[in-house]
Enzyme design. Structure first.
Site, PDB file in Angstrom:
ATOM      1  N   LYS A  76     122.449   0.215  23.492  1.00  0.00           N
ATOM      2  CA  LYS A  76     121.176   0.264  24.475  1.00  0.00           C
ATOM      3  C   LYS A  76     120.535  -1.098  24.815  1.00  0.00           C
ATOM      4  O   LYS A  76     120.331  -1.946  23.978  1.00  0.00           O
ATOM      5  CB  LYS A  76     120.334   1.172  23.642  1.00  0.00           C
ATOM      6  CG  LYS A  76     119.164   1.529  24.567  1.00  0.00           C
ATOM      7  CD  LYS A  76     117.992   2.497  23.809  1.00  0.00           C
ATOM      8  CE  LYS A  76     116.676   1.698  23.861  1.00  0.00           C
ATOM      9  NZ  LYS A  76     115.541   2.696  23.581  1.00  0.00           N
ATOM     10  N   LYS A  89     114.249  -4.252  24.571  1.00  0.00           N
ATOM     11  CA  LYS A  89     113.381  -5.510  24.635  1.00  0.00           C
ATOM     12  C   LYS A  89     113.542  -6.355  23.437  1.00  0.00           C
ATOM     13  O   LYS A  89     113.519  -7.380  23.378  1.00  0.00           O
ATOM     14  CB  LYS A  89     111.843  -4.915  24.751  1.00  0.00           C
ATOM     15  CG  LYS A  89     111.654  -4.279  26.113  1.00  0.00           C
ATOM     16  CD  LYS A  89     110.106  -4.197  25.808  1.00  0.00           C
ATOM     17  CE  LYS A  89     109.646  -2.692  26.475  1.00  0.00           C
ATOM     18  NZ  LYS A  89     109.732  -1.754  25.399  1.00  0.00           N
ATOM     19  N   LYS A  91     115.338   1.746  13.101  1.00  0.00           N
ATOM     20  CA  LYS A  91     114.535   0.664  13.268  1.00  0.00           C
ATOM     21  C   LYS A  91     114.351   0.366  11.741  1.00  0.00           C
ATOM     22  O   LYS A  91     114.011  -0.719  11.366  1.00  0.00           O
ATOM     23  CB  LYS A  91     113.137   0.838  13.784  1.00  0.00           C
ATOM     24  CG  LYS A  91     113.696   1.265  15.432  1.00  0.00           C
ATOM     25  CD  LYS A  91     112.377   0.867  16.208  1.00  0.00           C
ATOM     26  CE  LYS A  91     112.653   0.755  17.803  1.00  0.00           C
ATOM     27  NZ  LYS A  91     111.626   0.890  18.707  1.00  0.00           N
TER      28      LYS A  91
HETATM   29  N1  AQP Z   1     118.332   0.895  27.663  1.00  0.00           N
HETATM   30  C1  AQP Z   1     117.737   1.936  28.293  1.00  0.00           C
HETATM   31  N2  AQP Z   1     118.281   3.120  29.195  1.00  0.00           N
HETATM   32  C2  AQP Z   1     117.252   3.828  29.647  1.00  0.00           C
HETATM   33  N3  AQP Z   1     116.115   4.127  29.621  1.00  0.00           N
HETATM   34  C3  AQP Z   1     115.474   3.122  28.591  1.00  0.00           C
HETATM   35  N4  AQP Z   1     114.376   3.000  28.007  1.00  0.00           N
HETATM   36  C4  AQP Z   1     114.305   1.895  27.271  1.00  0.00           C
HETATM   37  N5  AQP Z   1     115.519   1.406  27.195  1.00  0.00           N
HETATM   38  C5  AQP Z   1     116.119   2.330  28.039  1.00  0.00           C
HETATM   39  C6  AQP Z   1     113.315   3.951  28.467  1.00  0.00           C
HETATM   40  O1  AQP Z   1     112.041   3.327  28.908  1.00  0.00           O
HETATM   41  C7  AQP Z   1     110.893   3.864  28.360  1.00  0.00           C
HETATM   42  C8  AQP Z   1     109.973   3.111  27.362  1.00  0.00           C
HETATM   43  O2  AQP Z   1     110.586   2.624  26.531  1.00  0.00           O
HETATM   44  P1  AQP Z   1     109.780   1.971  25.438  1.00  0.00           P
HETATM   45  O3  AQP Z   1     109.376   0.430  25.880  1.00  0.00           O
HETATM   46  O4  AQP Z   1     108.729   2.764  25.039  1.00  0.00           O
HETATM   47  O5  AQP Z   1     110.645   1.796  24.090  1.00  0.00           O
HETATM   48  P2  AQP Z   1     112.140   1.810  23.783  1.00  0.00           P
HETATM   49  O6  AQP Z   1     113.079   3.008  24.226  1.00  0.00           O
HETATM   50  O7  AQP Z   1     112.234   1.609  22.381  1.00  0.00           O
HETATM   51  O8  AQP Z   1     112.483   0.485  24.502  1.00  0.00           O
HETATM   52  P3  AQP Z   1     113.100  -0.842  24.109  1.00  0.00           P
HETATM   53  O9  AQP Z   1     113.464  -1.775  25.425  1.00  0.00           O
HETATM   54  O10 AQP Z   1     114.391  -0.718  23.394  1.00  0.00           O
HETATM   55  O11 AQP Z   1     111.850  -1.392  23.344  1.00  0.00           O
HETATM   56  P4  AQP Z   1     112.054  -1.936  21.920  1.00  0.00           P
HETATM   57  O12 AQP Z   1     113.001  -2.803  21.927  1.00  0.00           O
HETATM   58  O13 AQP Z   1     110.719  -2.520  21.540  1.00  0.00           O
HETATM   59  O14 AQP Z   1     112.288  -0.492  20.880  1.00  0.00           O
HETATM   60  C9  AQP Z   1     111.526   5.329  27.795  1.00  0.00           C
HETATM   61  O15 AQP Z   1     111.161   6.215  28.520  1.00  0.00           O
HETATM   62  C10 AQP Z   1     112.718   4.980  27.249  1.00  0.00           C
HETATM   63  O16 AQP Z   1     113.376   6.107  27.274  1.00  0.00           O
END
Ligand code: AQP
Length: 340
Positions: free
Chosen positions: A199, A202, A113
């Site tokens: 992956k 969001k 990040k």
């Molecule tokens: N692509 C994914 N596949 C499986 N699990 C996922 N999680 C997120 N993306 C995937 C799981 O969702 C939970 C919450 O995630 P988060 O919102 O706290 O943060 P993150 O993992 O960083 O999710 P994003 O969507 O990628 O958010 P941003 O873009 O803001 O960083 C966690 O249990 C995660 O494992």
């Protein structure tokens, strides 16, 4: 006998997508009756990268409502907002002071990040795993459901516990509980619709890379129609040269609640022209009940507020007990305003 306790959360950094649902929330729902669950909306984590103050509050509410719409049951689970429980920030500070800097500099998610943000990377982003450790440890969580991307952070949490107990606890009276990971296998990593090696996220700039839980049917149809595929005929899993094929078949498996073997057989002879409408129909059908329930929850905003307030109060009570224990172990003068 008390049930083991679970703590988990999602950041309100935007709309929840199929990765969040299939990789996290759906398994929380499926297993919730076996545990004493605390599920938070981790809004303090959401500001570790540049965020939009105009949407943070609404995104926080949306995620709390989506927890309920996906099937989180208040009989087994507490839903709360991280920033409403001040003990999270306070314990994070105490943990900061015993966590070596080089433990944080090693974190892969920070490196990934930070690269995207260049000069503007915040101390908060570096400190994200310590705040996550505070989230987990405040509730004496026995288990933490983690996807592959969060495994390293849980290891760090465990290292912090070992260090604090070693320095400030007694063998018969540890200060903090050592949490165990609850590793998900299926859906551990849902990949982007635009690139099967990345992956689903969001924060991906392209809306076409993800299916959001609240996407209407026509949007889901458009996204699947446009998603990346390959020129091969016949569909199969686990081919490193066909990451998109593996990802889309996995999505279909999870959304249709079938086994991998059944899907492999069903889709072996299919071309994309036949598979994409099938996946579209399945995704729309899987999300329809969640979207309907979400509509009902939002129609009674007062009830949603009451649920969050009750969750905040329960979480606060538990969290402050742990905070007091840590403050005592570290030798602070007791705070007359905190419940002992
Ligand atoms: N692509 C994914 N596949 C499986 N699990 C996922 N999680 C997120 N993306 C995937 C799981 O969702 C939970 C919450 O995630 P988060 O919102 O706290 O943060 P993150 O993992 O960083 O999710 P994003 O969507 O990628 O958010 P941003 O873009 O803001 O960083 C966690 O249990 C995660 O494992």
């Amino acid at each position: 006998m008390n049930k083991p306790r679970i703590l988990s959360g999602v950041q309100p950094t935007g709309n929840l997508h199929l990765g969040n649902y299939l990789g996290a929330i759906r398994s929380w729902v499926e297993q919730q009756q076996h545990y004493d669950n605390f599920f938070c909306v981790v809004d303090l984590h959401a500001i570790t990268v540049p965020h939009n103050p105009q949407t943070l509050a609404q995104d926080t509410l949306t995620i709390a409502a989506l927890y309920l719409a996906c099937g989180i049951d208040l009989q087994y689970s507490t839903i709360f907002v991280q920033s409403h429980v001040s003990a999270h920030s306070e314990l994070a500070w105490l943990l900061n002071c015993v966590t070596p800097l080089n433990w944080l500099e090693r974190m892969i998610q920070f490196k990934e990040k930070a690269i995207k943000q260049g000069e503007n990377v915040s101390v908060g982003l570096l400190d994200y795993p310590v705040l996550m450790a505070a989230d987990i440890l405040l509730y004496d969580a026995d288990k933490v459901p983690v996807g592959e991307d969060q495994k390293q952070h849980l290891e760090l949490t465990r290292d912090i516990v070992i260090r604090i107990n070693d320095k400030f606890g007694r063998e018969d009276a540890p200060v903090l509980k050592l949490p165990e990971p609850l590793i998900r296998k299926e859906g551990a990593r849902v990949m982007s619709l635009a690139d099967g090696t990345k992956k689903m996220s969001k924060s991906d700039e392209s809306e076409l890379s993800r299916i959001n839980l609240l996407d209407p049917p026509e949007v889901i149809q458009k996204k699947i129609k446009k998603c990346k595929t390959d020129p091969q005929r016949g569909l199969w899993f686990d081919d490193p040269d066909r990451p998109e094929c593996h990802n889309l078949l996995t999505l279909y498996t999870l959304l249709s609640n079938q086994t991998k073997e059944a899907v492999a057989k069903e889709c072996a002879e299919m071309g994309w022209g036949q598979f994409k409408p099938l996946l579209t129909e399945t995704a729309i059908a899987a999300l329809e009940p969640i979207q309907a329930k979400y509509g009902e929850i939002l129609a009674d905003r007062g009830e949603l507020d009451r649920i969050i307030q009750a969750g905040n109060a329960k979480a606060s009570h538990t969290a402050h007990q742990t905070l007091t224990r840590v403050r005592e172990a570290l030798g602070f003068l007791p705070d007359p305003h905190q419940p002992q």
